[in-house]
Each structure stands twice: as C-alpha cells, then as structure tokens.
Write an enzyme that holds these catalytic residues in place. Structure first.
Site, PDB file in Angstrom:
ATOM      1  N   GLY A   1       0.854  -1.180   0.000  1.00 23.62           N
ATOM      2  CA  GLY A   1       0.000   0.000   0.000  1.00 23.62           C
ATOM      3  C   GLY A   1       0.888   1.227   0.000  1.00 23.62           C
ATOM      4  O   GLY A   1       2.047   1.174  -0.437  1.00 23.62           O
TER       5      GLY A   1
ATOM      6  N   GLU B   1       5.643  -3.462   0.645  1.00 25.42           N
ATOM      7  CA  GLU B   1       5.922  -2.893  -0.685  1.00 25.42           C
ATOM      8  C   GLU B   1       5.033  -1.670  -0.798  1.00 25.42           C
ATOM      9  O   GLU B   1       3.813  -1.763  -0.615  1.00 25.42           O
ATOM     10  CB  GLU B   1       5.646  -3.919  -1.783  1.00 25.42           C
ATOM     11  CG  GLU B   1       6.529  -5.163  -1.681  1.00 25.42           C
ATOM     12  CD  GLU B   1       8.033  -4.876  -1.654  1.00 25.42           C
ATOM     13  OE1 GLU B   1       8.464  -3.854  -2.213  1.00 25.42           O
ATOM     14  OE2 GLU B   1       8.772  -5.656  -1.036  1.00 25.42           O
TER      15      GLU B   1
ATOM     16  N   CYS C   1       1.436   0.604  -8.955  1.00 25.17           N
ATOM     17  CA  CYS C   1       2.572   1.163  -8.214  1.00 25.17           C
ATOM     18  C   CYS C   1       3.739   1.382  -9.168  1.00 25.17           C
ATOM     19  O   CYS C   1       4.586   2.231  -8.935  1.00 25.17           O
ATOM     20  CB  CYS C   1       2.964   0.212  -7.099  1.00 25.17           C
ATOM     21  SG  CYS C   1       3.109  -1.458  -7.703  1.00 25.17           S
TER      22      CYS C   1
ATOM     23  N   GLU D   1       3.829  11.031  -5.667  1.00 21.71           N
ATOM     24  CA  GLU D   1       3.030   9.936  -6.234  1.00 21.71           C
ATOM     25  C   GLU D   1       1.586  10.417  -6.397  1.00 21.71           C
ATOM     26  O   GLU D   1       0.961  10.855  -5.426  1.00 21.71           O
ATOM     27  CB  GLU D   1       3.058   8.702  -5.332  1.00 21.71           C
ATOM     28  CG  GLU D   1       2.314   7.540  -5.966  1.00 21.71           C
ATOM     29  CD  GLU D   1       2.289   6.254  -5.127  1.00 21.71           C
ATOM     30  OE1 GLU D   1       1.920   6.318  -3.942  1.00 21.71           O
ATOM     31  OE2 GLU D   1       2.618   5.191  -5.673  1.00 21.71           O
TER      32      GLU D   1
HETATM   33  P1  NAD Z   1      -3.398   2.419   1.042  1.00 18.46           P
HETATM   34  O1  NAD Z   1      -2.106   2.613   1.771  1.00 18.46           O
HETATM   35  O2  NAD Z   1      -4.403   3.475   1.115  1.00 18.46           O
HETATM   36  O3  NAD Z   1      -4.109   1.095   1.576  1.00 18.46           O
HETATM   37  C1  NAD Z   1      -3.446  -0.140   1.636  1.00 18.46           C
HETATM   38  C2  NAD Z   1      -4.058  -0.971   2.747  1.00 18.46           C
HETATM   39  O4  NAD Z   1      -3.781  -0.329   3.987  1.00 18.46           O
HETATM   40  C3  NAD Z   1      -5.586  -1.092   2.650  1.00 18.46           C
HETATM   41  O5  NAD Z   1      -5.970  -2.358   3.086  1.00 18.46           O
HETATM   42  C4  NAD Z   1      -6.057  -0.016   3.596  1.00 18.46           C
HETATM   43  O6  NAD Z   1      -7.341  -0.253   4.105  1.00 18.46           O
HETATM   44  C5  NAD Z   1      -5.001  -0.096   4.676  1.00 18.46           C
HETATM   45  N1  NAD Z   1      -4.860   1.147   5.448  1.00 18.46           N
HETATM   46  C6  NAD Z   1      -5.176   2.401   5.060  1.00 18.46           C
HETATM   47  N2  NAD Z   1      -4.909   3.270   6.052  1.00 18.46           N
HETATM   48  C7  NAD Z   1      -4.418   2.540   7.077  1.00 18.46           C
HETATM   49  C8  NAD Z   1      -3.951   2.864   8.382  1.00 18.46           C
HETATM   50  N3  NAD Z   1      -3.946   4.117   8.814  1.00 18.46           N
HETATM   51  N4  NAD Z   1      -3.495   1.855   9.157  1.00 18.46           N
HETATM   52  C9  NAD Z   1      -3.470   0.587   8.705  1.00 18.46           C
HETATM   53  N5  NAD Z   1      -3.922   0.218   7.494  1.00 18.46           N
HETATM   54  C10 NAD Z   1      -4.370   1.178   6.684  1.00 18.46           C
HETATM   55  O7  NAD Z   1      -3.013   2.048  -0.452  1.00 18.46           O
HETATM   56  P2  NAD Z   1      -3.995   1.733  -1.676  1.00 18.46           P
HETATM   57  O8  NAD Z   1      -4.653   3.002  -2.081  1.00 18.46           O
HETATM   58  O9  NAD Z   1      -4.843   0.542  -1.408  1.00 18.46           O
HETATM   59  O10 NAD Z   1      -2.925   1.307  -2.773  1.00 18.46           O
HETATM   60  C11 NAD Z   1      -2.175   2.244  -3.453  1.00 18.46           C
HETATM   61  C12 NAD Z   1      -0.777   2.341  -2.879  1.00 18.46           C
HETATM   62  O11 NAD Z   1      -0.183   1.073  -2.854  1.00 18.46           O
HETATM   63  C13 NAD Z   1       0.116   3.204  -3.740  1.00 18.46           C
HETATM   64  O12 NAD Z   1       0.927   4.001  -2.920  1.00 18.46           O
HETATM   65  C14 NAD Z   1       0.943   2.171  -4.503  1.00 18.46           C
HETATM   66  O13 NAD Z   1       2.180   2.651  -4.964  1.00 18.46           O
HETATM   67  C15 NAD Z   1       1.086   1.102  -3.483  1.00 18.46           C
HETATM   68  N6  NAD Z   1       1.365  -0.189  -4.091  1.00 18.46           N
HETATM   69  C16 NAD Z   1       2.645  -0.657  -4.047  1.00 18.46           C
HETATM   70  C17 NAD Z   1       2.962  -1.867  -4.623  1.00 18.46           C
HETATM   71  C18 NAD Z   1       4.377  -2.391  -4.589  1.00 18.46           C
HETATM   72  O14 NAD Z   1       4.584  -3.541  -4.914  1.00 18.46           O
HETATM   73  N7  NAD Z   1       5.338  -1.578  -4.201  1.00 18.46           N
HETATM   74  C19 NAD Z   1       1.960  -2.617  -5.249  1.00 18.46           C
HETATM   75  C20 NAD Z   1       0.657  -2.117  -5.258  1.00 18.46           C
HETATM   76  C21 NAD Z   1       0.371  -0.905  -4.667  1.00 18.46           C
END
Ligand code: NAD
Length: 575
Positions: free
Chosen positions: A299, A327, A361, A457
């Site tokens: 995330g 990641e 990502c 980003e």
């Molecule tokens: P996000 O960080 O908003 O959410 C990811 C997960 O974390 C979700 O399950 C969400 O509910 C949870 N979450 C959100 N806030 C939280 C908190 N305060 N405490 C604990 N958990 C929390 O990300 P997203 O919008 O789902 O995905 C997009 C992001 O993920 C982008 O930054 C992208 O670059 C990254 N990403 C990285 C990869 C990689 O392999 N590096 C792959 C896919 C996505």
C-alpha cells in the site's frame, strides 16, 4: 487496605508470563501429520498464458456472461473467522467505480473483538497447520491455482473488473494470470528453500528446520491488484503460518471471492481469517498483540511508515521481533536518450502511464526526453492519447475505466488543476465524476525538473514530461536519481549501448525493477521478481524465494552419532 501488587518483573518477563497464559488456551500440538515416505517434488511451474478476449473467443463469451450475471447480483459479504461467517449488520457498500450508483454488494464491518477472535482462531488453526507436511500445504495452493485457471477464472476477473474498474486485459493479467503464477511458483520456491540444508559428515547430521513464525501474520492488502490481495495472506500461509487478513475496503468483492476459492481448494478453517473493516481500528488491535509475528503489507508509504512506528514504539510487548515486509509507493520514471526510438517511447509512455488509469505502483509518471526527439515523441504520444477510450469496462473498446473512488478522483483532479496553472497540459486534462470517477489520460510538460508533479506519487493517469538539453544527459540521470524518495520501477530508452550502461550505473539504486527499452510496468512472477527500495518498501520481492524466507524462522539441529565419552582433550596429556 491491601497494598497494590507491584510487579518486579521486566517487560519481557511479563510478556513471557502472559504468553504462558495465552498458550494455555490452545490445545497441545498433535503429532506431525506425515504419513508419507519419499521426496516429493512440486510440478515444475509455468507462467499462465494470457488469454486474448478477442472477438469470437470462448473466454470473451464466458467473461461477458459472468459480467452480466454479477452486475445483477447484490452479494452479502461476511467476515470469515475460523471458517465461520459473521454478520455484524454494520454495512458498507461495494460499488462500481465507473458507475458509482450501481451497488454490487454489502460488506459487514469487523470491530475490535472480531480481530481478537481472528487472532485466537489463527492460533488454534496454527497448531495443526504448522505441523502439516509442507507438500500438503503446497497442494492447497496448487489446487487453488488450478481452480482459478478453470472454474473460478471469470468470477475473479469479473469481480476485479466491476469492483475495481479494470479492463478485461488488465483483470486477466492481474487477477487470473499473476495470482495463478504466485500460487504455482511459490510452492516451487518453498521447495528450493527447504532443499537448502547444511553440510554433515559421518559423525554428525546437521539439519535446518524451516519453522513457521511463532504467532500470527497480519496481511494488509491494497485495492489495485487482486493478485497481491491473494498473495500477501497465502505466501506466509504456505510456509506454515496462520494469518489475519485485512483486505482493502475498495476491493472487497474480489477479495471475498478469493476467500471462497481458497475454501474450495481445501484451506483449513482459521488458516486465513478475513477481517474487513476500519483499517485503523483493526490495525490497532493486530499491531499491539504480543503474538504479532509478521506484517505483510502492500500500500502507500505513509501507511506503512505509521505501522512500522506503531510496532517500533514498544518492542517489549512482542514475544518475537515481528518480521515487517512492505511494498509501498512509487514515482516511476522513463528516461530517454537522444538515441531512443520515438515510436517505442511513445507506446511505453501510453501503456506504462495510463493502463489501469495509472493506478499501478509501477506506472510511469515522470518522463525525461531530450529536446532533439521531443517533437516526434510528443506528437506520437498525443496522437495515441487522443485515441484512448475511457469508460465502462464492460465495453471492451475502452482502454481505461474509472479511478477507484471519490477520494482518489478528488486528489487526482487537484493535480490536474495544479498542472493547468503551473505547467502545460498538452493532452487530456478533463475529469468527470458524475456517473463514474473518470479522469482522462493527461500529459503535462514542465521546464522545471523539481516541479511538484515530477516528485509526488499521484496514482492516477497523469504523466509529466521534462524536456532536457541533449548535452545534459549525465546531469539528467543525476536528477532522475534524486528527484523522488521512491525507488520502485524505472526505464531507460536508448539504442546507444554506452548510454544504456551509463543509465544502469547512475540509476542503480533508483529502481528495484529496471527496464531497458521497455515500459516500467508488467512484471511477471518467475521472470522479473518485483519490489523497490528507498521509500518504496523493504524490497522482499513478492513471488520469489527472497519473500518466502521472511516467513520462516530456521532452527539448526545438530545430531552427533558418536558423542565423546571422555571430557579430556589430547592437549592436556602434556608431560
Ligand atoms: P493504502 O495505503 O491506502 O491502503 C493499503 C491498505 O492499507 C488497505 O488495506 C487499507 O485499508 C489499509 N490502510 C489504510 N490506512 C491505514 C492505516 N492508517 N493503518 C493501517 N492500514 C491502513 O493504499 P492503496 O490506495 O490501497 O494502494 C495504493 C498504494 O499502494 C500506492 O501508494 C501504490 O504505490 C502502493 N502499491 C505498491 C505496490 C508495490 O509492490 N510496491 C503494489 C501495489 C500498490
């Protein structure tokens, strides 16, 4: 009045005492369920072929039929703990991002006690699961891969398309092929890991016992890849761990169907517990628990940093040091040399920047082009963008769907507005959130290499180009390296081999996945192990042995066949 009892134990001692109490609640481990003699080998993995969904193909007919039936359903999605479905009645809706009035389902939100229950259920399931022969655990995921290849393929693809607004092709390469690959290749890599054993001789036999971690793994998954949602809980489970899984609130439909698929594949109850709900409330319980053995996260960087801080704030509460694997974000680049092929570059910008609405990502979002080829690259890229159709993903003529939700739509729209005021929008720039969250593919040009849109980003279909003087190639590589805190993916386009070599050296630490004359997206399991460094994560390469190694805690065993029976050493015989 009785004096309060003051504990003279240190925090780790208190934790150990509590641990004894908490383990009393679970039954003792049963005998290992071996019942098999022989060295088993998993089937050699092969990448799942990508289906075309071309007109007249059987897969297109099957997918269209499932899209139509799913669009008419309204699924009631429970919490699943220890194999039991739980309905709290506190509901949130699953909607189509490209038609946000259309409700696909309702999901029940978990609360704090459910997280506690999920941890207890995972501990109870772990008593047996950790002692299964690893080949039997592998068989569950190999069967899951086969189910996804066949009977489940179009349900998982359709739920990813309708719930996350992916086109048929984007769903196919993610929710079908990549996840099938994770489930086929991980057992193979586990086998390789287990095969690694220390040297022995005629008097001693040394062994490595690749134990699962002691405690539960907390898997937190993102919305943008169904394959990642499937991989993060299952990779630790394959290695004998049990898991509390918190899926993304914006990808619940496909996540729920993955749970049902895993149940059909024979995953025992409680090995993976499905706990959707408020991310902060759920994480607060999971991250504070003394039996937290690991975090498997994908995330954004900010969320991961916060989780790490929470864990690091009080290490004495944990029974072991939790493995923290994450990641995270990216600001992925394409840097072109004056010897680059403008045609290939334009296609890479369009595909790498705009597929899945730039919500990968790995999506290209900053591009550096030398002045000598910019005119041709610009004309070609703008021509492609003008052809790209944006809309409902059930209409297969569309190249792009909607962005995931209102929050993302608002954030991306603000970046587009910023570009209109502070740079030059040379294609796209329109947004429309009335029926669906649509952002048209947008190309921005700036003269300032430090411009905000080149650094942050955005996670949407906005690509910013900086045009540099051809003579400043070397300086430009240094700028590419320093411009963002991330280091996920990047690409160099050049026909001059010297330029390719220079870019590879100068950008060695700027990307965990580096591409030469190719777009920076589309990594394939077994071919380009995926993950980035710096602010992009711990670079534990999902779908590889490097990742699986994080989910085991090896025990060294030395067995001596002729133990010494005299304590004295020869040197002591000195006269
Ligand atoms: P996000 O960080 O908003 O959410 C990811 C997960 O974390 C979700 O399950 C969400 O509910 C949870 N979450 C959100 N806030 C939280 C908190 N305060 N405490 C604990 N958990 C929390 O990300 P997203 O919008 O789902 O995905 C997009 C992001 O993920 C982008 O930054 C992208 O670059 C990254 N990403 C990285 C990869 C990689 O392999 N590096 C792959 C896919 C996505």
């Amino acid at each position: 009045m009785a004096a309060p009892i003051v504990s003279d134990r240190s925090a780790p001692e208190r934790a150990a005492a509590e641990s004894l109490q908490s383990f009393e609640a679970t039954s003792p481990p049963s005998a290992p369920l071996a019942g098999f003699s022989g060295t088993r080998r998993v089937p050699p993995p092969v990448n799942e072929p990508v289906k075309s969904y071309a007109p007249g193909s059987p897969e297109k007919a099957a997918l269209k039929a499932r899209l139509a039936s799913m669009a008419k359903e309204r699924v009631d999605i429970p919490i699943i703990i220890g194999g039991k479905e739980i309905r709290t009645g506190d509901l949130a809706q699953v909607v189509m991002p490209h038609d946000h009035a259309h409700v696909l389902g309702d999901w029940h939100k978990a609360t704090t006690p459910h997280v506690q229950q999920a941890i207890v259920a995972s501990k109870a399931a772990g008593v047996e699961w950790a002692n299964w022969a690893w080949e039997d655990r592998a068989a569950v995921f190999l069967r899951a891969a086969e189910l996804l290849t066949t009977t489940w393929r179009q349900t998982i693809n359709a739920s990813t398309m309708l719930g996350q607004s992916k086109t048929a092709f984007q769903a196919e390469i993610d929710s079908a092929c990549e996840l099938i690959d994770f489930w086929r290749f991980n057992p193979f890599y586990a086998q390789q890991l287990y095969d690694e054993q220390p040297i022995s001789n005629n008097v001693m036999w040394n062994q490595l016992d690749y134990r699962p971690l002691e405690g539960f793994v907390y898997a937190v998954t993102p919305f943008n890849f169904t394959s990642i949602a499937g991989n993060l809980p299952t990779a630790p489970a394959l290695m004998g761990n049990t898991v509390v899984w918190k899926p993304a609130g914006t990808a619940i439909l496909s996540a729920y169907y993955l749970m049902k698929l895993l149940e059909e594949a024979g995953l025992p109850p409680g090995v993976i517990n499905f706990v959707p709900g408020d991310p902060v409330a759920i994480s607060n319980v999971a991250l504070a628990h003394r039996d937290l053995a690991g975090v498997h996260f994908t995330g954004s960087t900010g969320v991961f940093n916060k989780m790490w801080e929470t864990i690091g704030a009080d290490m004495s509460r944990y029974a072991s040091y939790p493995r923290i694997v994450g990641e995270t974000g990216g600001k992925d680049f394409i840097v072109a040399h004056s010897s680059a092929d403008p045609k290939a570059l334009a296609v890479a910008i369009a595909r790498g920047g705009f597929e899945y609405q730039g919500q990968k990502c790995s999506a290209a979002s900053r591009v550096y082009v030398p002045r000598s080829i910019w005119k041709e690259v610009r004309e070609r890229t703008v021509a492609i963008i003008e052809e790209l159709k944006v809309g409902d993903i059930t209409d297969f003529r569309n190249f792009m769907g909607a962005v995931i939700d209102k929050k993302a739509f608002t954030k991306i729209s603000e970046y587009v507005e910023h570009a209109k005021k502070n740079a030059k929008v040379i294609a796209g720039g329109t947004v429309d959130g009335k029926d669906g969250y649509f952002v048209h593919p947008t190309l921005v040009e700036t003269t300032d290499p430090g411009y905000r849109l080149l650094c942050e980003e955005i996670f949407g279909p906005v690509v910013t180009v900086h045009v540099y003087d051809d003579a400043k190639w070397t300086e430009t590589l240094a700028i590419v390296d320093r411009t963002s805190p991330y280091a996920l993916t990047g690409a160099v386009f050049a026909n001059d081999r010297g330029a390719v070599r220079e870019a590879m050296m100068a950008l060695r630490n700027a990307a965990g996945n580096f591409y030469v004359n190719d777009k920076p997206t589309g990594a394939v399991v077994g071919q380009q192990p995926f993950g980035g460094a710096r602010g992009s994560g711990t670079n534990d390469k999902a779908g590889s042995k490097l990742n699986l190694v994080r989910w085991v805690s090896a025990r060294s065993i030395k067995e001596t066949f002729s133990p010494p029976t005299d304590y004295r050493y020869p040197f002591m015989d000195e006269k």
